[in-house]
Each structure stands twice: as C-alpha cells, then as structure tokens.
Design a protein around this motif. Sequence first.
Motif, short mmCIF file in Angstrom:
data_model
loop_
_atom_site.label_atom_id
_atom_site.label_comp_id
_atom_site.label_asym_id
_atom_site.label_seq_id
_atom_site.Cartn_x
_atom_site.Cartn_y
_atom_site.Cartn_z
N PRO A 163 -29.70 31.80 21.27
CA PRO A 163 -29.47 31.42 22.67
C PRO A 163 -28.13 30.71 22.81
N VAL A 164 -27.39 31.04 23.85
CA VAL A 164 -26.09 30.42 24.11
C VAL A 164 -26.10 29.87 25.54
N ILE A 165 -25.84 28.58 25.68
CA ILE A 165 -25.74 27.97 27.01
C ILE A 165 -24.32 28.17 27.52
N LEU A 166 -24.20 28.74 28.72
CA LEU A 166 -22.90 28.98 29.33
C LEU A 166 -22.52 27.92 30.36
N HIS A 167 -23.54 27.33 30.98
CA HIS A 167 -23.27 26.34 32.03
C HIS A 167 -24.46 25.38 32.09
N CYS A 212 -36.64 10.94 36.99
CA CYS A 212 -35.37 10.25 36.76
C CYS A 212 -34.14 11.16 36.83
N ALA A 213 -34.29 12.43 36.45
CA ALA A 213 -33.13 13.33 36.43
C ALA A 213 -33.62 14.77 36.34
N THR A 214 -32.73 15.68 36.72
CA THR A 214 -32.99 17.11 36.57
C THR A 214 -31.75 17.76 35.97
N ALA A 215 -31.98 18.68 35.05
CA ALA A 215 -30.89 19.43 34.42
C ALA A 215 -31.18 20.92 34.56
N GLU A 216 -30.10 21.68 34.69
CA GLU A 216 -30.22 23.13 34.76
C GLU A 216 -29.27 23.71 33.73
N ALA A 217 -29.76 24.62 32.90
CA ALA A 217 -28.94 25.24 31.86
C ALA A 217 -29.06 26.76 31.99
N THR A 218 -27.92 27.43 32.14
CA THR A 218 -27.88 28.88 32.26
C THR A 218 -27.25 29.44 31.00
N GLY A 219 -27.86 30.50 30.47
CA GLY A 219 -27.32 31.07 29.24
C GLY A 219 -27.70 32.52 29.04
N VAL A 220 -27.31 33.02 27.88
CA VAL A 220 -27.61 34.39 27.48
C VAL A 220 -28.09 34.40 26.04
N TRP A 221 -28.79 35.44 25.68
CA TRP A 221 -29.13 35.69 24.28
C TRP A 221 -28.00 36.52 23.70
N ILE A 222 -27.55 36.18 22.49
CA ILE A 222 -26.51 36.99 21.86
C ILE A 222 -27.01 37.60 20.56
N ASP A 223 -26.45 38.74 20.24
CA ASP A 223 -26.61 39.35 18.93
C ASP A 223 -25.67 38.56 18.02
N THR A 224 -26.20 37.89 17.01
CA THR A 224 -25.39 36.98 16.20
C THR A 224 -24.40 37.70 15.29
N MET A 225 -24.59 38.99 15.06
CA MET A 225 -23.61 39.76 14.27
C MET A 225 -22.50 40.30 15.17
N ASP A 239 -24.45 36.74 38.68
CA ASP A 239 -24.71 35.30 38.64
C ASP A 239 -23.85 34.62 37.58
N LEU A 240 -23.60 35.30 36.47
CA LEU A 240 -22.73 34.73 35.45
C LEU A 240 -21.29 34.66 35.95
N LYS A 241 -20.87 35.67 36.69
CA LYS A 241 -19.51 35.66 37.24
C LYS A 241 -19.36 34.61 38.33
N ASP A 242 -20.47 34.20 38.94
CA ASP A 242 -20.43 33.19 40.00
C ASP A 242 -20.52 31.76 39.48
N LEU A 243 -20.59 31.57 38.16
CA LEU A 243 -20.61 30.21 37.63
C LEU A 243 -19.34 29.51 38.11
#
Length: 179
Positions: free
Chosen positions: A55-59, A104-117, A147-151
């Motif tokens: 998993p990779v977090i982009l934003h 107390c707080a809210t977090a939002e994390a957007t990401g993608v799954w990557i092929d590690t090779m 949605d990724l392009k709209d980050l």
Amino acid sequence: MSDYHYKFEVRWSDIDANRHLANSSYVMYCAQTRMAFMNQHKMGLKELSYWGIGPVILHERYSFFKEIYADQTVFVSLEIAGMSEDASIYQFVHKFYLPDGTHCATAEATGVWIDTMLRKSTTPPNDVLEVLNEYKSEKVKILTRADLKDLPFKPENVEAFHKRNTFTWKKDKNENAAD
C-alpha cells in the motif's frame, strides 16, 4: 460495515513542545492502525510480500478538534471511505476518540496498491478486496484515476539544487576574493 479501532496509550515521546499529541504522532498512529488492521486480517508484511504488492499513501490530511495529552488513552478507528471498483485505489478515514467517546481528530489517507517489482499501481488479490469491502463505510465513494489527478498538490520540478549554487558549504565568488 464492520468497526475497527486500535488503542494507544499516549507516551511522553508522542508529545510536542505544546504538551499535546504531536502532528507526527497522528501520522504514526494512523499508519500503525492500518498495519494492525492489515495484520489482523491476514494482509500483513508476510502476505504482502507473497502477493508482491504494497500500500502506498499518496495524500493524507487532518482536522483537529480537541487536544490529546500524555498518559491519555486514545482509540483510532479505521474505515474504508472510498475505493475504486477494482480496489486499486483506496481511501481510509481514521477518527481519534478518547475513551468517553470524545471525537478529537479525523484523518483521511488516499492511496494505491502497487506491484512492488514493477513499481506501478495494481489491483490487490481477492483476499484484500473481501476485507476492504467488509470495512467500507455506508457512504463509500467510488474512486477513479480522475480522483488521483484531483489531489490538491501537483509536482513542480525546479532546477537541480547542485546547479543553483545555493548550498551553504559553497563560498560565493566574492567571499573567495576576501580571503
């Protein structure tokens, strides 16, 4: 939708100069909550390595409502707030609660799954998809590549720093003449 929470005891090392939970601790608590969730649902490092994905977090973004202090207990929730149809794109929402239910707080994390090779985004195996579907919120957003392009931030390359003569260890031409 299933409910997932991870419990933290706030340590002295998690606190900043203002004597409340440091911004970096919020990031680490969210990451630990995600990894604990994945481990519990047979998506830990061993399985990820076997599948060749990661998993990779982009934003990531945060909103803070109430301070959290040292020696308090805090619960961090996890839910899937968005996901592409093939689950290659995901969005986690984490909420920070005190034991009495105070939000107390809210977090939002957007990401993608990557092929590690290949180091490219990929679709996770069905085992992952089943777990993600179980923890989707009632208002799950269907995500797309758009949605990724709209980050909010875009890459803005600059001239290489070694070509800018801006490093402090380099002397200016005028300084050399004064020596």
